[in-house]
Design an enzyme around this catalytic site. Structure first.
Site, PDB file in Angstrom:
ATOM      1  NE  ARG A  45       0.240   1.469   3.355  1.00  0.00           N
ATOM      2  CZ  ARG A  45       1.172   2.354   3.626  1.00  0.00           C
ATOM      3  NH1 ARG A  45       2.456   1.977   3.742  1.00  0.00           N
ATOM      4  NH2 ARG A  45       0.900   3.620   3.773  1.00  0.00           N
ATOM      5  N   GLY A  46       0.259   2.421  -0.121  1.00  0.00           N
ATOM      6  CA  GLY A  46       1.036   3.649  -0.276  1.00  0.00           C
ATOM      7  C   GLY A  46       1.123   3.947  -1.766  1.00  0.00           C
ATOM      8  CB  ALA A  47       0.329   7.022  -3.687  1.00  0.00           C
ATOM      9  NE  ARG A  80      -6.183   0.814  -1.526  1.00  0.00           N
ATOM     10  CZ  ARG A  80      -5.508   1.388  -0.523  1.00  0.00           C
ATOM     11  NH1 ARG A  80      -4.208   1.206  -0.414  1.00  0.00           N
ATOM     12  NH2 ARG A  80      -6.140   2.158   0.354  1.00  0.00           N
ATOM     13  CD  GLN A 187      -2.886   2.803   6.891  1.00  0.00           C
ATOM     14  OE1 GLN A 187      -3.439   3.180   7.917  1.00  0.00           O
ATOM     15  NE2 GLN A 187      -3.548   2.659   5.764  1.00  0.00           N
ATOM     16  CG  ASP A 228      -3.010   8.216  -1.268  1.00  0.00           C
ATOM     17  OD1 ASP A 228      -2.868   8.708  -0.139  1.00  0.00           O
ATOM     18  OD2 ASP A 228      -2.704   7.043  -1.569  1.00  0.00           O
ATOM     19  CG  ASN A 238      -2.051  11.623   2.790  1.00  0.00           C
ATOM     20  OD1 ASN A 238      -1.550  10.717   2.113  1.00  0.00           O
ATOM     21  ND2 ASN A 238      -1.668  11.864   4.031  1.00  0.00           N
ATOM     22  CE  LYS A 239      -4.862   5.706   4.620  1.00  0.00           C
ATOM     23  NZ  LYS A 239      -5.925   4.911   3.917  1.00  0.00           N
TER      24      LYS A 239
END
Ligand code: MRU
Length: 336
Positions: A45-47, A80, A187, A228, A238-239
């Site tokens: 995960r993570g862009a 995603r 995270q 993201d 973002n998150k």
């Protein structure tokens, strides 16, 4: 260095981020469907890491005889929706594939595999450049607050927001980090704290609802987060929870920095209003690790990202330099 994702003779090897910090387990994806599954289930995960995984997934899928790039890319593109790096990587691989028309299957397979590995290497170099630019913004002898994990695990290595922190430390700045735990997927506590402790960078875990308290206290010198997707006007997806941190930072006069590669810019979108926000399972809110944290039958929502309006963003750090408002001009200049 933590190896987030690697291309090997056996397949695409990734550290399983759903098992961290308790277990360091590496999984091997042998098909593009397995890579898509790993992205969907947050093994990776993570862009930027999602972008690298997609590129490797395409290269892996295309090693099979009679593979169809359109159907491979279609499956990967549905994993995603928010991180634009996924679509950036798919476009780049498709363009290369088109440019190889007429070449032998063996040449095409080798070129796609080489391109995916190149994207991984470029990502690490880009993160180091982001770190160099961003480190100048980090005040010495202060605490840096971060949200989610925008570190080595969220990229091919070094990280974006954590890359800025790593570069500041490498330059000799005496800083420490406050990591938001980042409910509901944790995270921050599971991944950011694990990574920074690994590097011996002094880190304190706080729950998300403590951020305002500490931002008011005067000890936080700046906030640095990843992204993201960033719209043309500088609105930042973002998150989930990033928006609250940004508002609290502005309220308390603390600079709020976003660190991201230019592959996270989506200048086709005028503002953040049209960024697609992934809605994940409510089970991830009502349960943790199989244990219920809410009464049975609870209705819960789980938007995985939020959009921080550009007015809360002090600067956006990319590998090309530091962009400030008005973002329409400064961000366009980064891609120009
Ligand atoms: O749902 P995740 O864990 O993929 O979300 C990750 C984030 O929001 C990160 O901050 C972002 O992708 C930047 S990673 C360098």
């Amino acid at each position: 260095m933590i190896e987030t994702i690697q291309w090997t003779d056996d397949g695409v090897v990734m550290i399983d981020q759903t098992r961290l910090p308790n277990e360091e387990i590496f999984i091997t994806c042998r098909t593009s469907d397995e890579v898509a599954h790993a992205i969907r289930t947050m093994v990776i995960r993570g862009a930027p890491a999602i972008g690298v995984a997609a590129a490797m997934g395409i290269a892996l899928g295309m090693q099979q005889p009679d593979a169809d790039i359109e159907s491979i890319c279609d499956t990967l593109s549905k994993t995603r929706p928010t991180a634009v790096n996924l679509f950036w990587a798919i476009d780049r691989m498709k363009k290369l594939h088109r440019s190889l028309a007429g070449r032998s299957a063996a040449d095409m397979r080798a070129a796609l595999a080489a391109e995916a590995q190149q994207i991984r290497l470029e990502d690490i170099a880009i993160n180091r450049a982001i770190g160099q630019h961003g480190a100048s913004l980090v005040p010495d002898h202060k605490t840096v607050l971060t949200h989610c994990n925008a570190g080595a695990l969220a990229t091919a290595g070094y990280g974006t927001a954590l890359g800025v922190i790593r570069a500041a430390v490498e330059q000799g700045k005496q800083i420490d980090v406050f990591a938001d735990e980042t409910r509901p997927f944790l995270q921050g506590s599971r991944l950011t704290v694990w990574e920074l402790l690994h590097d011996n960078i002094p880190t304190t875990l706080i729950t998300d609802n403590m951020a305002g308290h500490f931002l008011k206290s005067g000890r936080i010198g700046c906030v640095v987060v990843g992204a993201d997707r960033i719209a043309a006007n500088g609105d930042v997806a973002n998150k989930i929870g990033t928006y609250s941190v940004a508002v609290l930072a502005k309220e308390n006069g603390v600079p709020f920095y976003v660190a991201a590669p230019t592959s996270t810019l989506d200048l086709t979108l005028a503002s953040g209003d049209s960024i697609p926000i992934e809605e994940r399972a409510s089970l991830e809110v009502t349960h943790y690790s199989g244990t219920s944290v809410a009464p049975r039958g609870t209705v819960a929502r789980h938007p995985a990202f939020d959009v921080t309006p550009n007015r809360y963003v002090t600067a956006i750090v990319t590998e090309k330099g530091i962009a400030r408002a008005p973002y329409e001009q400064s961000l366009a200049g980064m891609l120009g």
